[in-house]
Design a protein around this motif. Structure first.
Motif, PDB file in Angstrom:
ATOM      1  N   GLU A   7       0.835  -1.121   0.002  1.00 24.10           N
ATOM      2  CA  GLU A   7       0.093   0.104  -0.186  1.00 24.10           C
ATOM      3  C   GLU A   7       0.938   1.222   0.120  1.00 24.10           C
ATOM      4  O   GLU A   7       2.035   1.143   0.216  1.00 24.10           O
ATOM      5  CB  GLU A   7      -0.996  -0.009   1.132  1.00 24.10           C
ATOM      6  CG  GLU A   7      -1.965  -1.297   1.509  1.00 24.10           C
ATOM      7  CD  GLU A   7      -2.694  -1.321   2.823  1.00 24.10           C
ATOM      8  OE1 GLU A   7      -2.663   0.032   3.237  1.00 24.10           O
ATOM      9  OE2 GLU A   7      -3.072  -2.123   2.974  1.00 24.10           O
ATOM     10  N   HIS A   8       0.066   2.232  -0.213  1.00 22.85           N
ATOM     11  CA  HIS A   8       0.695   3.622  -0.112  1.00 22.85           C
ATOM     12  C   HIS A   8       0.070   4.246   1.084  1.00 22.85           C
ATOM     13  O   HIS A   8      -1.086   4.597   0.989  1.00 22.85           O
ATOM     14  CB  HIS A   8       0.524   4.451  -1.403  1.00 22.85           C
ATOM     15  CG  HIS A   8       1.679   5.805  -1.670  1.00 22.85           C
ATOM     16  ND1 HIS A   8       2.957   5.496  -1.792  1.00 22.85           N
ATOM     17  CD2 HIS A   8       1.325   7.069  -1.527  1.00 22.85           C
ATOM     18  CE1 HIS A   8       3.418   6.668  -1.804  1.00 22.85           C
ATOM     19  NE2 HIS A   8       2.643   7.753  -1.514  1.00 22.85           N
ATOM     20  N   LYS A  10       0.666   7.727   3.881  1.00 26.20           N
ATOM     21  CA  LYS A  10       1.129   8.861   4.128  1.00 26.20           C
ATOM     22  C   LYS A  10       2.423   9.129   3.416  1.00 26.20           C
ATOM     23  O   LYS A  10       3.406   9.454   4.361  1.00 26.20           O
ATOM     24  CB  LYS A  10       1.507   8.971   5.616  1.00 26.20           C
ATOM     25  CG  LYS A  10       0.000   9.022   6.524  1.00 26.20           C
ATOM     26  CD  LYS A  10       0.293   9.093   8.180  1.00 26.20           C
ATOM     27  CE  LYS A  10      -0.886   9.276   8.901  1.00 26.20           C
ATOM     28  NZ  LYS A  10      -0.508   9.256  10.149  1.00 26.20           N
ATOM     29  N   GLY A  11       2.600   9.024   2.236  1.00 25.24           N
ATOM     30  CA  GLY A  11       3.611   9.328   1.318  1.00 25.24           C
ATOM     31  C   GLY A  11       4.713   8.216   1.185  1.00 25.24           C
ATOM     32  O   GLY A  11       5.710   8.378   0.756  1.00 25.24           O
ATOM     33  N   ARG A  12       4.565   6.907   1.828  1.00 25.96           N
ATOM     34  CA  ARG A  12       5.482   5.843   1.844  1.00 25.96           C
ATOM     35  C   ARG A  12       4.638   4.728   1.345  1.00 25.96           C
ATOM     36  O   ARG A  12       3.488   4.518   1.451  1.00 25.96           O
ATOM     37  CB  ARG A  12       5.663   5.602   3.247  1.00 25.96           C
ATOM     38  CG  ARG A  12       6.671   6.890   4.059  1.00 25.96           C
ATOM     39  CD  ARG A  12       7.323   6.460   5.190  1.00 25.96           C
ATOM     40  NE  ARG A  12       8.170   7.437   5.858  1.00 25.96           N
ATOM     41  CZ  ARG A  12       9.288   7.622   5.616  1.00 25.96           C
ATOM     42  NH1 ARG A  12      10.154   6.725   4.956  1.00 25.96           N
ATOM     43  NH2 ARG A  12      10.070   8.599   6.366  1.00 25.96           N
ATOM     44  N   ASP A  13       5.403   3.865   0.900  1.00 26.99           N
ATOM     45  CA  ASP A  13       5.243   2.549   0.515  1.00 26.99           C
ATOM     46  C   ASP A  13       5.356   1.731   1.523  1.00 26.99           C
ATOM     47  O   ASP A  13       6.310   1.513   2.070  1.00 26.99           O
ATOM     48  CB  ASP A  13       5.921   2.087  -0.918  1.00 26.99           C
ATOM     49  CG  ASP A  13       5.666   2.796  -2.224  1.00 26.99           C
ATOM     50  OD1 ASP A  13       4.453   3.061  -2.171  1.00 26.99           O
ATOM     51  OD2 ASP A  13       6.814   2.977  -2.949  1.00 26.99           O
ATOM     52  N   ARG A  38       7.841  -0.315   6.259  1.00 30.14           N
ATOM     53  CA  ARG A  38       8.241   0.378   4.872  1.00 30.14           C
ATOM     54  C   ARG A  38       8.710  -0.616   4.089  1.00 30.14           C
ATOM     55  O   ARG A  38       9.305  -1.725   4.481  1.00 30.14           O
ATOM     56  CB  ARG A  38       9.349   1.343   5.162  1.00 30.14           C
ATOM     57  CG  ARG A  38       9.171   2.520   6.049  1.00 30.14           C
ATOM     58  CD  ARG A  38      10.142   3.459   6.163  1.00 30.14           C
ATOM     59  NE  ARG A  38      11.402   2.926   6.058  1.00 30.14           N
ATOM     60  CZ  ARG A  38      12.138   2.723   7.249  1.00 30.14           C
ATOM     61  NH1 ARG A  38      11.348   3.429   8.552  1.00 30.14           N
ATOM     62  NH2 ARG A  38      13.274   2.235   7.650  1.00 30.14           N
TER      63      ARG A  38
END
Length: 60
Positions: A7-8, A10-13, A38
């Motif tokens: 998933e993506h 808050k700006g992270r994968d 992460r």
């Protein structure tokens, strides 16, 4: 049931392992139990999981 998703958030994968359950209406819902990290840590996670599976690594 455990669902594993990429998933993506808050700006992270991220990789998300989540326990899902069936509610009273019969719908599948995500529970509070789970693990998210992460996506860049996935190789380290897989290596540690492999060691645990082989019985090589144990946290005391």
């Amino acid at each position: 049931m455990i669902r594993i998703t990429a998933e993506h958030f808050k700006g992270r994968d991220i990789i998300n392992f989540r326990v899902w359950y069936r509610d009273d209406a019969g719908e599948m819902r995500p529970g509070k139990q789970g693990l998210a990290f992460r996506a860049e840590l996935l190789p380290d996670f897989m290596a540690a999981l492999s060691k645990v599976h082989q019985g090589v690594y144990r946290a005391d």
